[in-house]
Design a protein around this motif. Structure first.
Motif, mmCIF file in Angstrom:
data_model
loop_
_atom_site.group_PDB
_atom_site.id
_atom_site.type_symbol
_atom_site.label_atom_id
_atom_site.label_comp_id
_atom_site.label_asym_id
_atom_site.label_seq_id
_atom_site.Cartn_x
_atom_site.Cartn_y
_atom_site.Cartn_z
ATOM 1 N N ALA A 220 11.040 24.120 4.456
ATOM 2 C CA ALA A 220 11.558 25.232 5.253
ATOM 3 C C ALA A 220 11.097 26.571 4.703
ATOM 4 C CB ALA A 220 13.083 25.174 5.304
ATOM 5 N N ALA A 221 10.873 26.650 3.402
ATOM 6 C CA ALA A 221 10.486 27.909 2.768
ATOM 7 C C ALA A 221 8.995 28.210 2.922
ATOM 8 C CB ALA A 221 10.850 27.871 1.290
ATOM 9 N N LYS A 222 8.201 27.217 3.294
ATOM 10 C CA LYS A 222 6.762 27.406 3.422
ATOM 11 C C LYS A 222 6.400 28.054 4.751
ATOM 12 C CE LYS A 222 5.589 23.261 0.693
ATOM 13 N NZ LYS A 222 4.989 21.901 0.780
ATOM 14 N N THR A 223 5.258 28.693 4.794
ATOM 15 C CA THR A 223 4.706 29.181 6.059
ATOM 16 C C THR A 223 4.126 27.996 6.803
ATOM 17 O OG1 THR A 223 4.151 31.327 5.089
ATOM 18 C CG2 THR A 223 3.015 30.707 7.134
ATOM 19 N N PRO A 224 4.581 27.723 8.028
ATOM 20 C CA PRO A 224 4.093 26.541 8.732
ATOM 21 C C PRO A 224 2.623 26.663 9.107
ATOM 22 C CG PRO A 224 5.461 27.878 10.173
ATOM 23 C CD PRO A 224 5.584 28.467 8.804
ATOM 24 N N SER A 225 1.978 25.530 9.214
ATOM 25 C CA SER A 225 0.591 25.515 9.672
ATOM 26 C C SER A 225 0.535 25.903 11.140
ATOM 27 C CB SER A 225 0.005 24.110 9.498
ATOM 28 O OG SER A 225 0.628 23.197 10.404
ATOM 29 N N PRO A 226 -0.619 26.344 11.628
ATOM 30 C CA PRO A 226 -0.718 26.696 13.048
ATOM 31 C C PRO A 226 -0.305 25.555 13.972
ATOM 32 C CG PRO A 226 -2.619 27.522 11.856
ATOM 33 C CD PRO A 226 -1.857 26.661 10.892
ATOM 34 N N MET A 227 -0.622 24.316 13.602
ATOM 35 C CA MET A 227 -0.280 23.180 14.449
ATOM 36 C C MET A 227 1.221 22.898 14.424
ATOM 37 S SD MET A 227 -2.016 19.368 14.565
ATOM 38 C CE MET A 227 -3.637 20.059 14.865
ATOM 39 N N ALA A 228 1.880 23.254 13.313
ATOM 40 C CA ALA A 228 3.313 22.970 13.178
ATOM 41 C C ALA A 228 4.193 24.097 13.686
ATOM 42 C CB ALA A 228 3.650 22.695 11.715
ATOM 43 N N ALA A 229 3.621 25.274 13.839
ATOM 44 C CA ALA A 229 4.429 26.478 14.054
ATOM 45 C C ALA A 229 5.304 26.427 15.293
ATOM 46 C CB ALA A 229 3.521 27.706 14.108
ATOM 47 N N ASP A 230 4.889 25.717 16.334
ATOM 48 C CA ASP A 230 5.651 25.704 17.590
ATOM 49 C C ASP A 230 6.802 24.704 17.582
ATOM 50 O OD1 ASP A 230 4.149 27.700 18.847
ATOM 51 O OD2 ASP A 230 2.626 26.262 19.508
ATOM 52 N N PHE A 231 6.882 23.867 16.547
ATOM 53 C CA PHE A 231 7.932 22.846 16.512
ATOM 54 C C PHE A 231 9.241 23.432 15.993
ATOM 55 C CE2 PHE A 231 4.162 20.245 16.697
ATOM 56 C CZ PHE A 231 4.559 19.153 17.440
ATOM 57 N N VAL A 232 10.338 22.774 16.367
ATOM 58 C CA VAL A 232 11.661 23.161 15.888
ATOM 59 C C VAL A 232 12.312 21.935 15.248
ATOM 60 C CG1 VAL A 232 13.926 24.063 16.502
ATOM 61 C CG2 VAL A 232 11.903 24.872 17.726
ATOM 62 N N PRO A 233 12.469 21.935 13.888
ATOM 63 C CA PRO A 233 11.951 22.933 12.951
ATOM 64 C C PRO A 233 10.446 22.752 12.737
ATOM 65 C CG PRO A 233 12.984 21.163 11.744
ATOM 66 C CD PRO A 233 13.225 20.863 13.189
ATOM 67 N N PRO A 234 9.746 23.790 12.237
ATOM 68 C CA PRO A 234 8.283 23.736 12.145
ATOM 69 C C PRO A 234 7.788 23.081 10.855
ATOM 70 C CG PRO A 234 9.031 25.903 11.547
ATOM 71 C CD PRO A 234 10.268 25.129 11.938
ATOM 72 N N TYR A 235 8.402 21.977 10.471
ATOM 73 C CA TYR A 235 8.003 21.281 9.248
ATOM 74 C C TYR A 235 8.484 19.836 9.311
ATOM 75 C CZ TYR A 235 12.783 22.814 8.097
ATOM 76 O OH TYR A 235 14.126 23.079 8.129
ATOM 77 N N THR A 236 7.929 19.029 8.430
ATOM 78 C CA THR A 236 8.307 17.622 8.313
ATOM 79 C C THR A 236 9.693 17.510 7.666
ATOM 80 O OG1 THR A 236 6.040 16.826 8.209
ATOM 81 C CG2 THR A 236 7.719 15.448 7.157
ATOM 82 N N THR A 237 10.514 16.574 8.193
ATOM 83 C CA THR A 237 11.880 16.413 7.689
ATOM 84 C C THR A 237 12.170 14.967 7.310
ATOM 85 O OG1 THR A 237 12.656 16.130 9.974
ATOM 86 C CG2 THR A 237 12.798 18.347 9.026
ATOM 87 N N PRO A 238 12.411 14.676 6.030
ATOM 88 C CA PRO A 238 12.971 13.368 5.651
ATOM 89 C C PRO A 238 14.498 13.390 5.811
ATOM 90 C CG PRO A 238 12.454 14.625 3.683
ATOM 91 C CD PRO A 238 12.019 15.469 4.854
#
Length: 388
Positions: A220-238
């Protein structure tokens, strides 16, 4: 005699089959097979290992390349424990909505695809519609991969695959992938007053669960990649949803079982995250064995459901945008079979009637206007397939 039904009539028939994922879908498959045969369309089954369920696919029109796959699943989620106002397996109209299990997710699209068959044949389409109906989508997209493999071998290659999950007829060009790692922590039982010489499987498992919390915070603290930016949340979640373990409060737990379920943004591989988790497992296991060599951690992992990656100038996306007029950018965090079709070599897109907000809910419904919008989509698709 050919059997002609409106999309509404087809929806009513499909909903009448209680194809909850825990049950067989063969009665529905039998009926669809007979319906297609009445229009001279031969369909093919791809069974599950126990022969209790089947995918069904068919080529409608000429056997040439360049057609369009219309993909839907036949299974629905359970209704047990939900407070329904009507019989969930009977379509009921009220206030411009059609209520029933699967009306939205996703027998509405299935009905539209089947209703398009006689229209396509009557118009004399020059490139085919390929119907693809799967089983067990709701329990991990289990059925579709075998069907996709067989279709790729035995049918002319389609130019696009439209997966009709509910999107309010908006174009959805990406979704997260998902996989799970089943984990069994084997501890060593002693009286809890002698905690230092035992290994609590529950307490060691807690370290792995907390690793998920730490990873989520870091991502969550990272800047998302361009491909991930549109997702909610914009990162992988375990995530860990269920955990079982222990015998009593005064015994260090011998066993603890849980699964870590990853939802991965496109561009990040399952192997990367699996390796990261297994590195933490090895660290925790080493700490356990330092206390009791008999303690250990057992893991297993399936293939998972691949992400749908947005395609640059993708044939499926371009086609569906042309047919719908939708130019918005949409991605979703849940999984569909679209990623599996894409992995199978098909340009893939999600577009279907109804709102995902209604999926899996008591009193699930699809708005009649959405069914009508889907019908217009099918008319325009047929126009496209009639072009030279």
């Amino acid at each position: 005699m050919p059997k002609h039904y409106t999309p509404r009539e087809l929806l009513e028939k499909l909903v009448s089959f209680p194809t909850v994922s825990s049950e067989s879908n063969l009665a529905l498959v039998d009926w669809v097979e007979e319906y297609l045969a009445s229009h001279g369309v031969k369909s093919h089954r791809v069974y599950n290992p126990s022969m209790t369920k089947a995918n069904l696919y068919a080529n409608v029109g000429p056997e040439v390349a360049g057609g369009v796959i219309l993909s839907g699943h036949t299974d629905v989620v359970p209704v047990v424990g939900q407070d329904w106002d009507t019989d969930p397996f009977t379509v009921v109209e009220k206030d411009g909505k059609l209520y029933g299990r699967g009306t939205c997710d996703m027998k509405g699209f299935d009905a539209l695809a089947l209703a398009a068959v006689p229209m396509a044949l009557k118009r004399g389409i020059k490139r085919p519609i390929q119907i693809a109906l799967s089983y067990d989508e709701e329990v991990g997209c289990v059925g579709a991969p075998d069907m996709i493999e067989v279709m790729a071998k035995h049918l002319p290659r389609a130019a696009a695959a439209v997966i009709g999950e509910p999107s309010m007829m908006k174009v959805v060009s990406g979704h997260k992938g998902a996989f799970g790692v089943r984990t069994h922590v084997h501890g060593f039982e002693v009286h809890s007053s002698l905690l230092h010489i035992g290994v609590s499987a529950v307490m060691q498992a807690a370290k792995l669960v907390d690793w998920c919390n730490q990873v989520n915070a870091q991502n969550a603290a990272k800047t998302p990649s361009p491909m991930a930016a549109d997702f909610v949340p914009p990162y992988t979640t375990p995530h860990v949803g269920i955990i079982h373990g222990g015998t009593a409060n005064n015994i260090t737990a011998k066993d603890c079982n849980f699964s870590v379920f990853f939802r991965c943004v496109p561009g990040e591989s399952f192997d990367m995250w699996r390796d990261a988790y297994m590195a933490k497992v090895a660290e925790v296991e080493a700490e356990m064995k330092a206390i009791r060599p008999e303690a250990w951690i057992e893991t297993s992992s399936g293939d998972g459901v691949p992400a749908l990656e947005p395609e640059e100038e993708g044939a499926a996306e371009n086609l569906v945008r042309r047919l719908t007029g939708d130019n918005s950018t949409n991605v979703v965090s849940y999984c569909t079979e679209a990623g599996q079709f894409q992995r199978g070599g098909y340009s893939s897109i999600i577009c279907g009637p109804g709102s995902i907000d209604q999926a899996h809910q008591a009193n699930e419904f699809i708005e009649i206007s959405q069914l009508e919008a889907g019908e217009q989509f099918m008319h325009r698709l047929i126009d496209h397939l009639c072009e030279d």
